[in-house]
Design an enzyme around this catalytic site. Structure first.
Site, PDB file in Angstrom:
ATOM      1  N   CYS A 114       8.554  19.717  -6.793  1.00  0.00           N
ATOM      2  CA  CYS A 114       8.154  19.372  -8.019  1.00  0.00           C
ATOM      3  C   CYS A 114       6.646  18.665  -7.877  1.00  0.00           C
ATOM      4  O   CYS A 114       6.165  18.678  -8.795  1.00  0.00           O
ATOM      5  CB  CYS A 114       9.018  18.249  -8.562  1.00  0.00           C
ATOM      6  SG  CYS A 114      10.838  18.934  -8.707  1.00  0.00           S
ATOM      7  N   HIS A 254       5.355  14.818 -14.479  1.00  0.00           N
ATOM      8  CA  HIS A 254       6.421  15.881 -14.064  1.00  0.00           C
ATOM      9  C   HIS A 254       7.556  15.549 -15.063  1.00  0.00           C
ATOM     10  O   HIS A 254       7.861  14.379 -15.313  1.00  0.00           O
ATOM     11  CB  HIS A 254       6.685  15.837 -12.572  1.00  0.00           C
ATOM     12  CG  HIS A 254       8.080  16.535 -12.135  1.00  0.00           C
ATOM     13  ND1 HIS A 254       8.216  17.824 -12.627  1.00  0.00           N
ATOM     14  CD2 HIS A 254       9.157  16.066 -11.406  1.00  0.00           C
ATOM     15  CE1 HIS A 254       9.377  18.224 -12.077  1.00  0.00           C
ATOM     16  NE2 HIS A 254       9.788  17.383 -11.544  1.00  0.00           N
ATOM     17  N   ASN A 284      13.801  20.520 -16.070  1.00  0.00           N
ATOM     18  CA  ASN A 284      13.055  20.422 -15.124  1.00  0.00           C
ATOM     19  C   ASN A 284      12.652  21.669 -14.646  1.00  0.00           C
ATOM     20  O   ASN A 284      13.480  22.210 -13.839  1.00  0.00           O
ATOM     21  CB  ASN A 284      13.766  19.464 -14.078  1.00  0.00           C
ATOM     22  CG  ASN A 284      12.785  19.209 -12.680  1.00  0.00           C
ATOM     23  OD1 ASN A 284      11.725  19.842 -12.564  1.00  0.00           O
ATOM     24  ND2 ASN A 284      13.075  18.354 -11.889  1.00  0.00           N
TER      25      ASN A 284
HETATM   26  N1  ACO Z   1      27.952  15.033 -17.204  1.00  0.00           N
HETATM   27  C1  ACO Z   1      28.636  13.925 -17.355  1.00  0.00           C
HETATM   28  N2  ACO Z   1      28.884  13.166 -16.365  1.00  0.00           N
HETATM   29  C2  ACO Z   1      28.015  13.336 -15.059  1.00  0.00           C
HETATM   30  C3  ACO Z   1      27.116  14.326 -15.149  1.00  0.00           C
HETATM   31  C4  ACO Z   1      27.167  15.217 -16.265  1.00  0.00           C
HETATM   32  N3  ACO Z   1      26.054  16.357 -16.089  1.00  0.00           N
HETATM   33  N4  ACO Z   1      26.479  14.405 -13.891  1.00  0.00           N
HETATM   34  C5  ACO Z   1      26.901  13.226 -13.200  1.00  0.00           C
HETATM   35  N5  ACO Z   1      27.787  12.533 -13.923  1.00  0.00           N
HETATM   36  C6  ACO Z   1      28.690  11.365 -13.788  1.00  0.00           C
HETATM   37  C7  ACO Z   1      28.760  11.069 -12.289  1.00  0.00           C
HETATM   38  O1  ACO Z   1      29.778  11.895 -11.612  1.00  0.00           O
HETATM   39  C8  ACO Z   1      28.829   9.703 -12.195  1.00  0.00           C
HETATM   40  O2  ACO Z   1      30.223   9.337 -12.480  1.00  0.00           O
HETATM   41  P1  ACO Z   1      31.105   7.983 -11.922  1.00  0.00           P
HETATM   42  O3  ACO Z   1      30.415   6.873 -12.266  1.00  0.00           O
HETATM   43  O4  ACO Z   1      32.297   8.298 -12.367  1.00  0.00           O
HETATM   44  O5  ACO Z   1      30.940   8.223 -10.433  1.00  0.00           O
HETATM   45  C9  ACO Z   1      28.026   9.079 -13.600  1.00  0.00           C
HETATM   46  O6  ACO Z   1      28.142  10.339 -14.411  1.00  0.00           O
HETATM   47  C10 ACO Z   1      26.703   8.304 -13.029  1.00  0.00           C
HETATM   48  O7  ACO Z   1      26.006   9.274 -12.315  1.00  0.00           O
HETATM   49  P2  ACO Z   1      24.836   8.886 -11.767  1.00  0.00           P
HETATM   50  O8  ACO Z   1      24.361  10.090 -10.760  1.00  0.00           O
HETATM   51  O9  ACO Z   1      24.558   7.530 -11.207  1.00  0.00           O
HETATM   52  O10 ACO Z   1      23.830   9.082 -12.988  1.00  0.00           O
HETATM   53  P3  ACO Z   1      22.217   8.660 -13.332  1.00  0.00           P
HETATM   54  O11 ACO Z   1      22.296   7.813 -14.475  1.00  0.00           O
HETATM   55  O12 ACO Z   1      21.601   8.365 -12.195  1.00  0.00           O
HETATM   56  O13 ACO Z   1      21.868  10.069 -13.761  1.00  0.00           O
HETATM   57  C11 ACO Z   1      20.552  11.795 -13.056  1.00  0.00           C
HETATM   58  C12 ACO Z   1      21.713  11.200 -12.981  1.00  0.00           C
HETATM   59  C13 ACO Z   1      19.959  12.466 -14.413  1.00  0.00           C
HETATM   60  C14 ACO Z   1      20.450  13.171 -12.066  1.00  0.00           C
HETATM   61  C15 ACO Z   1      19.138  10.912 -12.581  1.00  0.00           C
HETATM   62  O14 ACO Z   1      19.596  10.315 -11.432  1.00  0.00           O
HETATM   63  C16 ACO Z   1      18.087  11.665 -12.164  1.00  0.00           C
HETATM   64  O15 ACO Z   1      17.395  11.797 -13.106  1.00  0.00           O
HETATM   65  N6  ACO Z   1      17.450  11.586 -11.087  1.00  0.00           N
HETATM   66  C17 ACO Z   1      16.175  11.878 -10.818  1.00  0.00           C
HETATM   67  C18 ACO Z   1      15.811  13.361 -10.591  1.00  0.00           C
HETATM   68  C19 ACO Z   1      14.548  13.581 -10.051  1.00  0.00           C
HETATM   69  O16 ACO Z   1      13.578  12.962 -10.408  1.00  0.00           O
HETATM   70  N7  ACO Z   1      14.306  14.536  -9.203  1.00  0.00           N
HETATM   71  C20 ACO Z   1      12.912  14.748  -8.715  1.00  0.00           C
HETATM   72  C21 ACO Z   1      12.549  15.951  -8.795  1.00  0.00           C
HETATM   73  S1  ACO Z   1      13.517  17.454  -8.423  1.00  0.00           S
HETATM   74  C22 ACO Z   1      12.816  18.450  -7.231  1.00  0.00           C
HETATM   75  O17 ACO Z   1      12.083  17.955  -6.396  1.00  0.00           O
HETATM   76  C23 ACO Z   1      13.551  19.796  -6.951  1.00  0.00           C
END
Ligand code: ACO
Length: 327
Positions: A114, A254, A284
């Protein structure tokens, strides 16, 4: 004035197929409400069958070249930032060079995930500063949909496909790339990775059965690392140029998560009207997200000559990068 690179044309391309949150809700246990609230994404584009990274790049590049008024045979260097090229070899840049008919160009890829486009911008600027390149094409492209486990709700909602391109040339004016800042922390490589298909886990029926050819991400840890890192990066970039956040005309971040983007804007004291956001429509798109956002901002007339624009990105590696540009 010292020599530096300047962007003289932008272009972008996204595939026609739209996959909405409601469509994904029919595939895995998720909802439009969860995806919108947690990420800001509403829909993403998916490349059609037979549509690969070089095909998306070609469309974006043609638009950027036309905007710059440059013919393909004038380009002396093509850099493609991608983690999802057409194939491991040759480089997507080489394939693009052939498709464009850019007969006089050297061509190579950069894999910065990214952060790839900003790594590419830094390399491009360095080639221009050294006098090695006079007219350069830089593309950020990713066809992430080919590397998604469509049963994994924690990743399949996040990514989309697209390409963005810029044409660059040297300038001795006050405009152009003022500085670029590149960082990495390889100790955290396993926060976001695609483990299969390389020399560690070559393709085999076992690797396919175990979904090793799909993106894996520890989302929450990545999220925290991104927020922590990006604020420091942005402030250091402004400090290096003696610029205050209030002097910025625009932040082009990004497009991974709207919560990360809003946290950044808040810490810089920037109103969201100065921040370019399009992840609601594209998700993304990794290496493509910044050049697509830039191209849209340019075409919407949001960018004016002399504007200070801050770019910042964070991704797999871990890598993070920024650039301050005077338009
Ligand atoms: N729908 C419903 N529930 C979901 C989903 C979904 N699509 N995905 C995860 N959950 C659930 C999980 O299972 C978890 O449930 P639990 O509490 O029962 O275990 C709950 O939601 C919370 O999960 P988290 O992973 O803690 O959720 P978070 O608020 O962190 O959001 C996300 C997840 C959107 C992925 C976020 O963490 C994020 O954006 N991370 C950064 C991504 C990023 O910047 N990536 C860098 C670039 S990517 C690259 O370089 C290729």
């Amino acid at each position: 004035m010292s020599l530096r690179g300047r962007i003289i044309g932008t272009g972008s391309y996204v595939p026609k197929n739209i996959l909405t949150n409601f469509d994904i809700g029919k595939m895995v246990d998720t909802s439009d409400e969860w995806i919108t609230e947690r990420t800001g994404i509403k829909e993403r584009r998916i490349a059609g069958e037979g549509e690969a990274a070089s095909d998306l790049s070609l469309q974006a590049s043609k638009r950027a070249l036309s905007e710059a008024g440059i013919k393909p045979n004038e380009i002396d260097m093509i850099i493609v930032a991608t983690m999802s090229g057409d194939m491991p070899m040759p480089s997507t840049a080489a394939i693009l060079q052939g498709k464009l008919g850019a007969k006089n160009a050297a061509a190579f890829d950069i894999n910065g995930a990214c952060s790839g486009f900003l790594y590419g911008l830094s390399v491009a600027d360095s080639f221009i500063k050294s006098g090695m390149s006079k007219k350069l094409l830089l593309v950020g492209v990713d066809v992430n949909s080919r590397f998604i486990n469509w049963q994994d709700r924690s990743t399949c909602v996040l990514f989309g496909d697209g390409a963005g391109a810029v044409v660059m040339k040297p300038t001795r004016t006050k405009r152009g790339i003022l500085s670029t800042h590149l960082h990495s922390d390889g100790d955290l490589w396993d926060l976001i990775c695609l483990p299969g298909g390389g020399s560690r886990h070559p393709a085999s029926s076992e690797s396919i059965k175990n979904n090793l050819h799909c993106i894996k991400m520890k989302g929450n840890e990545t999220f925290k690392a991104a927020v922590r890192t990006l604020e420091k990066l942005a402030l250091n970039t402004l400090k290096a140029n003696n610029i205050k956040p209030s002097q910025l005309a625009m932040l082009i971040p990004h497009q991974a998560n709207l919560r990360i983007i809003k946290a950044m804007a808040k810490r810089l004291g920037l109103p969201m009207s100065k921040v370019v956001v399009n992840l609601d429509r594209y998700g993304n798109t990794s290496g493509a997200s910044i050049p697509i956002a830039l191209d849209e901002a340019v075409r919407e007339g949001r960018v004016r000559s002399g504007d200070y624009i801050l770019f910042e990105a964070f991704g797999s590696g871990l890598t993070w990068a920024s650039a301050l540009v005077r338009w």
